[in-house]
Scaffold this active site. Structure first.
Site, PDB file in Angstrom:
ATOM      1  N   LYS A  13      43.621  44.131  59.159  1.00 14.43           N
ATOM      2  CA  LYS A  13      44.905  43.888  59.844  1.00 14.43           C
ATOM      3  C   LYS A  13      45.506  42.536  59.455  1.00 14.43           C
ATOM      4  CE  LYS A  13      43.316  44.230  64.079  1.00 14.43           C
ATOM      5  NZ  LYS A  13      41.903  44.592  63.873  1.00 14.43           N
ATOM      6  N   ARG A  88      45.819  45.943  72.900  1.00 15.36           N
ATOM      7  CA  ARG A  88      44.494  46.547  72.715  1.00 15.36           C
ATOM      8  C   ARG A  88      44.005  47.302  73.950  1.00 15.36           C
ATOM      9  NH1 ARG A  88      40.864  43.002  68.575  1.00 15.36           N
ATOM     10  NH2 ARG A  88      42.578  41.689  67.937  1.00 15.36           N
ATOM     11  N   ARG A 133      32.754  32.932  61.009  1.00 17.69           N
ATOM     12  CA  ARG A 133      33.297  33.156  62.353  1.00 17.69           C
ATOM     13  C   ARG A 133      32.168  33.445  63.337  1.00 17.69           C
ATOM     14  NH1 ARG A 133      38.381  37.231  62.831  1.00 17.69           N
ATOM     15  NH2 ARG A 133      37.182  37.944  64.625  1.00 17.69           N
ATOM     16  N   ARG A 144      31.875  44.802  68.973  1.00 20.68           N
ATOM     17  CA  ARG A 144      33.347  44.831  68.849  1.00 20.68           C
ATOM     18  C   ARG A 144      33.839  46.223  68.457  1.00 20.68           C
ATOM     19  NH1 ARG A 144      33.244  40.276  64.834  1.00 20.68           N
ATOM     20  NH2 ARG A 144      35.352  40.819  64.208  1.00 20.68           N
TER      21      ARG A 144
HETATM   22  P1  ADP Z   1      38.934  41.560  65.272  1.00 15.20           P
HETATM   23  O1  ADP Z   1      39.708  42.215  64.180  1.00 15.20           O
HETATM   24  O2  ADP Z   1      37.501  41.405  64.969  1.00 15.20           O
HETATM   25  O3  ADP Z   1      39.152  42.174  66.605  1.00 15.20           O
HETATM   26  P2  ADP Z   1      40.687  39.326  65.918  1.00 15.20           P
HETATM   27  O4  ADP Z   1      40.796  38.059  65.180  1.00 15.20           O
HETATM   28  O5  ADP Z   1      41.850  40.234  65.916  1.00 15.20           O
HETATM   29  O6  ADP Z   1      39.405  40.048  65.314  1.00 15.20           O
HETATM   30  O7  ADP Z   1      40.277  39.039  67.443  1.00 15.20           O
HETATM   31  C1  ADP Z   1      39.183  38.218  67.731  1.00 15.20           C
HETATM   32  C2  ADP Z   1      38.894  38.219  69.224  1.00 15.20           C
HETATM   33  O8  ADP Z   1      40.022  37.694  69.942  1.00 15.20           O
HETATM   34  C3  ADP Z   1      38.638  39.586  69.866  1.00 15.20           C
HETATM   35  O9  ADP Z   1      37.319  40.049  69.697  1.00 15.20           O
HETATM   36  C4  ADP Z   1      38.970  39.272  71.331  1.00 15.20           C
HETATM   37  O10 ADP Z   1      37.941  38.562  71.975  1.00 15.20           O
HETATM   38  C5  ADP Z   1      40.167  38.325  71.202  1.00 15.20           C
HETATM   39  N1  ADP Z   1      41.444  39.091  71.222  1.00 15.20           N
HETATM   40  C6  ADP Z   1      42.314  39.227  70.201  1.00 15.20           C
HETATM   41  N2  ADP Z   1      43.352  40.002  70.557  1.00 15.20           N
HETATM   42  C7  ADP Z   1      43.131  40.389  71.841  1.00 15.20           C
HETATM   43  C8  ADP Z   1      43.819  41.218  72.760  1.00 15.20           C
HETATM   44  N3  ADP Z   1      44.970  41.817  72.451  1.00 15.20           N
HETATM   45  N4  ADP Z   1      43.285  41.386  73.994  1.00 15.20           N
HETATM   46  C9  ADP Z   1      42.146  40.799  74.340  1.00 15.20           C
HETATM   47  N5  ADP Z   1      41.425  40.019  73.517  1.00 15.20           N
HETATM   48  C10 ADP Z   1      41.904  39.812  72.266  1.00 15.20           C
END
Ligand code: ADP
Length: 191
Positions: A13, A88, A133, A144
């Protein structure tokens, strides 16, 4: 252009968000990046988010929704935006609907990148070695994926029912995936 980019952790993404946003001249808003920046700077928001992120859990909806609401209200997002990693949860979908409706606009499309689970885990383990990370350990990566399957995958059906879903094969070269996204978006009926 108001776009949502969805897909499981490791689907690519973030990488694709940059290209797509640049192409349409809109900001790519990544909730994960904003959270990580706040963690890095030790802000109150970062402190609140960190334990959830490290455990591979979602940050609570109220916290995330407020952050996105504020970000979308910034001047660079008035003409459009691409959301990477939001919504999400079903509560976030409802909140986003409100935010967008309040401006008299609508979401144009929800792009979902599909990648098989083993490839996802392999990509994230690879990234763990380069980026370091905190949430890229194998246990947390698998968790996840589970959280995504339980809380976020059902949203695909929501956007499909609205006729907004654009499914794109996320396997293979980055450039090929980008080309597929553009092809799929140009196919969209323009309103
Ligand atoms: P990934 O693709 O592994 O989910 P991201 O960088 O998009 O990685 O997100 C990392 C973390 O940030 C998630 O695991 C969550 O803890 C938090 N996060 C990101 N977006 C959201 C969201 N829309 N709602 C809740 N938590 C979020």
């Amino acid at each position: 252009m108001r776009l949502i980019l969805m897909g499981p952790p490791g689907a690519g993404k973030g990488t694709q968000a940059t290209f797509v946003a640049q192409h349409f001249g809109i900001p790519a808003i990544s909730t994960g990046d904003i959270f990580r920046a706040n963690v890095g700077q030790g802000t109150p928001l970062g402190l609140e988010a960190q334990t959830f992120m490290d455990a591979g859990e979602y940050v609570p909806d109220e916290v995330t929704n407020k952050m996105v609401r504020n970000r979308i209200a910034e001047s660079d997002a008035t003409e459009g935006f691409l959301l990477d990693g939001y919504p999400r949860t079903t509560a976030q979908v409802a909140e986003l609907d409100q935010m967008v409706e309040a401006t008299g606009h609508q979401i144009d499309a929800a792009v979902v990148l599909t990648v098989n689970e083993e490839e996802l885990v392999q990509r994230l383990l690879q990234r763990a070695q380069t980026d370091g990370r905190a949430d890229d350990t194998e246990d947390v990566i698998r968790h996840r994926q589970t959280v995504y399957a339980e809380q976020t995958e059902p949203l695909i059906g929501v956007y499909r029912e609205r006729g907004l879903l654009v499914e794109v094969d996320g396997m293979g070269d980055v450039d090929d995936v980008t080309a597929r996204i553009f092809a799929a978006l140009n196919d969209l009926p323009r309103s």
